[in-house]
Design an enzyme around this catalytic site. Structure first.
Site, short mmCIF file in Angstrom:
data_model
loop_
_atom_site.label_atom_id
_atom_site.label_comp_id
_atom_site.label_asym_id
_atom_site.label_seq_id
_atom_site.Cartn_x
_atom_site.Cartn_y
_atom_site.Cartn_z
N LYS A 13 -17.34 -11.74 42.66
CA LYS A 13 -16.52 -11.21 43.92
C LYS A 13 -16.77 -9.45 43.91
O LYS A 13 -17.37 -9.12 44.97
CB LYS A 13 -15.02 -11.40 43.69
CG LYS A 13 -14.93 -12.80 44.12
CD LYS A 13 -13.26 -13.17 43.99
CE LYS A 13 -12.44 -12.50 42.58
NZ LYS A 13 -12.85 -13.14 41.20
N ARG A 88 -3.77 -14.39 46.52
CA ARG A 88 -3.99 -15.18 45.33
C ARG A 88 -3.02 -16.40 45.61
O ARG A 88 -3.00 -17.30 44.51
CB ARG A 88 -3.81 -14.58 43.88
CG ARG A 88 -5.14 -14.15 43.56
CD ARG A 88 -4.87 -13.19 42.31
NE ARG A 88 -6.02 -13.21 41.17
CZ ARG A 88 -6.93 -12.38 40.99
NH1 ARG A 88 -7.00 -11.29 41.90
NH2 ARG A 88 -7.63 -12.29 40.07
N ARG A 122 -20.15 -8.71 30.80
CA ARG A 122 -19.63 -7.72 31.68
C ARG A 122 -19.52 -6.38 31.16
O ARG A 122 -19.00 -6.46 30.10
CB ARG A 122 -18.35 -8.31 32.66
CG ARG A 122 -18.04 -7.06 33.55
CD ARG A 122 -17.21 -7.50 34.54
NE ARG A 122 -15.98 -8.11 34.26
CZ ARG A 122 -15.21 -8.93 35.00
NH1 ARG A 122 -15.27 -9.05 36.37
NH2 ARG A 122 -14.01 -9.44 34.58
N ARG A 155 -14.12 -4.81 29.88
CA ARG A 155 -12.60 -4.90 30.34
C ARG A 155 -11.72 -5.30 29.31
O ARG A 155 -12.12 -6.52 28.72
CB ARG A 155 -12.66 -5.32 31.80
CG ARG A 155 -12.34 -4.83 32.95
CD ARG A 155 -12.58 -5.41 34.18
NE ARG A 155 -11.85 -6.61 34.24
CZ ARG A 155 -11.53 -7.36 35.43
NH1 ARG A 155 -12.57 -7.11 36.35
NH2 ARG A 155 -10.80 -8.13 35.57
N ARG A 166 -6.86 -16.66 32.19
CA ARG A 166 -7.19 -16.23 33.49
C ARG A 166 -7.73 -17.53 34.53
O ARG A 166 -7.49 -17.59 35.73
CB ARG A 166 -8.06 -15.17 33.83
CG ARG A 166 -7.36 -13.81 33.50
CD ARG A 166 -8.37 -12.69 33.13
NE ARG A 166 -9.33 -12.32 34.25
CZ ARG A 166 -10.72 -11.65 33.92
NH1 ARG A 166 -10.96 -11.56 32.83
NH2 ARG A 166 -11.17 -11.62 34.95
P1 AP5 Z 1 -17.80 -9.43 38.76
O1 AP5 Z 1 -18.38 -9.02 40.30
O2 AP5 Z 1 -17.32 -8.27 38.03
O3 AP5 Z 1 -16.70 -10.83 38.97
P2 AP5 Z 1 -15.42 -10.91 39.61
O4 AP5 Z 1 -15.43 -12.06 40.57
O5 AP5 Z 1 -15.14 -9.72 40.66
O6 AP5 Z 1 -14.59 -11.04 38.68
P3 AP5 Z 1 -12.92 -10.33 38.13
O7 AP5 Z 1 -12.81 -10.72 36.93
O8 AP5 Z 1 -12.97 -8.96 38.69
O9 AP5 Z 1 -12.03 -11.51 38.95
P4 AP5 Z 1 -10.40 -11.46 38.77
O10 AP5 Z 1 -10.26 -12.05 40.01
O11 AP5 Z 1 -10.30 -12.47 37.23
O12 AP5 Z 1 -10.09 -10.03 38.23
P5 AP5 Z 1 -9.08 -9.02 39.21
O13 AP5 Z 1 -9.86 -7.69 38.78
O14 AP5 Z 1 -9.15 -9.37 40.72
O15 AP5 Z 1 -19.02 -10.21 38.17
C1 AP5 Z 1 -18.64 -10.71 36.84
C2 AP5 Z 1 -19.99 -10.28 35.70
O16 AP5 Z 1 -21.27 -11.04 36.32
C3 AP5 Z 1 -20.50 -9.06 36.02
O17 AP5 Z 1 -20.88 -8.40 34.59
C4 AP5 Z 1 -21.69 -8.93 36.92
O18 AP5 Z 1 -22.45 -8.16 36.72
C5 AP5 Z 1 -22.20 -10.54 36.87
N1 AP5 Z 1 -22.51 -10.89 38.02
C6 AP5 Z 1 -21.99 -11.27 39.29
N2 AP5 Z 1 -22.54 -11.74 39.97
C7 AP5 Z 1 -23.38 -12.71 39.24
C8 AP5 Z 1 -24.68 -13.33 39.59
N3 AP5 Z 1 -24.83 -13.99 40.81
N4 AP5 Z 1 -25.60 -13.54 38.54
C9 AP5 Z 1 -25.61 -13.15 37.43
N5 AP5 Z 1 -24.52 -12.17 37.05
C10 AP5 Z 1 -23.83 -11.76 37.96
O19 AP5 Z 1 -7.70 -9.30 38.81
C11 AP5 Z 1 -7.45 -8.79 37.18
C12 AP5 Z 1 -6.19 -9.04 37.15
O20 AP5 Z 1 -5.19 -8.35 37.91
C13 AP5 Z 1 -5.27 -10.52 37.35
O21 AP5 Z 1 -5.42 -11.24 36.09
C14 AP5 Z 1 -3.94 -10.41 37.78
O22 AP5 Z 1 -3.27 -9.78 36.36
C15 AP5 Z 1 -3.85 -8.94 38.42
N6 AP5 Z 1 -4.13 -8.97 40.01
C16 AP5 Z 1 -5.21 -8.88 40.75
N7 AP5 Z 1 -4.95 -9.43 41.99
C17 AP5 Z 1 -3.65 -9.83 42.02
C18 AP5 Z 1 -2.84 -10.60 42.99
N8 AP5 Z 1 -3.51 -10.76 44.24
N9 AP5 Z 1 -1.97 -11.30 42.89
C19 AP5 Z 1 -1.67 -11.09 41.52
N10 AP5 Z 1 -2.04 -10.44 40.54
C20 AP5 Z 1 -3.14 -9.92 40.68
#
Ligand code: AP5
Length: 217
Positions: A13, A88, A122, A155, A166
């Protein structure tokens, strides 16, 4: 244009949001990035959310909703935004309807083995937020950010035990969110098993199709 990106951790994402943001010049807002930044600063908000992030659990709705509402009220969101990681829960989706209803929700899916490999390789830039992957999107100079030169980091929540948690939390939450936008006919799905240079044009094409359907010439 107001977009919401939905999908499991590691589906990409943040990576796709950065490309969409560049293409349409609308801000990429990641709730995860906001929380990580606050934890780093040691702010009151950071102290309140730290325990949830460390365990891979959801931050309580009232906190997240306030943070997003405040962020979307800023000037740079007037022409639209890309929300990455919000909503979410159905409560978050309902709150968003009340203050900034999204035009389109893009739901990304990928196979589990693909997701785990993406998360375990990552690397992120703690200074500018750029995202890399040791195998799929390596930086030009190993361990250093292409954009600002800062040393890249892993991270905290990319540890194997937190990744498992997660993914479990995501599976528990995602069906009602998908149904929420499906019912409102605002959901499109992208299978994101391919490499990012193949996935990104598919996403842009979907957005363009949606824009044409709103303004047929
Ligand atoms: P990347 O683009 O970093 O993936 P992502 O989908 O953004 O993954 P996240 O881990 O950031 O999502 P998340 O939803 O768990 O975490 P968030 O920060 O929102 O890509 C991943 C890797 O793959 C990278 O190395 C990239 O280079 C590679 N890649 C990407 N696309 C590729 C492809 N097509 N082919 C090959 N490689 C590829 O949330 C973290 C925490 O915050 C949560 O656990 C929670 O505690 C809290 N939180 C955040 N939002 C909320 C909410 N709305 N409600 C409650 N808690 C929340």
């Amino acid at each position: 244009m107001r977009l919401v990106l939905i999908g499991p951790p590691g589906v990409g994402k943040g990576t796709y949001a950065q490309a969409i943001s560049h293409q349409y010049r609308i801000p990429h807002i990641s709730t995860g990035d906001i929380f990580r930044e606050e934890v780093k600063r040691g702010s009151e908000l950071g102290r309140a959310v730290k325990v949830y992030l460390e365990r891979g659990l959801l931050v309580p709705d009232d906190i997240v909703i306030e943070v997003v509402k405040a962020r979307l009220s800023r000037e740079d969101c007037r022409e639209g935004f890309i929300l990455d990681g919000f909503p979410r829960t159905v409560q978050q989706a309902e709150a968003l309807e009340a203050f900034a209803p999204p035009d389109l929700a893009i739901n990304f899916t990928a196979d589990d083995n693909v997701i785990v490999e993406r998360l375990s390789g990552r690397r992120v830039c703690p200074r500018c937020g750029a995202i890399f992957h040791v195998k799929y999107m390596p930086p030009r100079f190993p361990g250093l950010c292409d954009k600002c030169g800062a040393p890249l980091i892993v991270r905290h929540d990319d540890k194997p035990e937190v990744i498992t948690e997660r993914l479990r939390v995501y599976r528990e939450q995602f069906t009602p969110i998908i149904e929420f936008y499906e019912k409102r006919r605002r959901l499109v799905t992208v299978v994101a098993n391919e490499q990012a240079p193949q996935v990104i044009p598919k996403v842009i094409a979907l957005i363009e199709e949606w824009r044409r359907s709103r303004n047929p010439s």
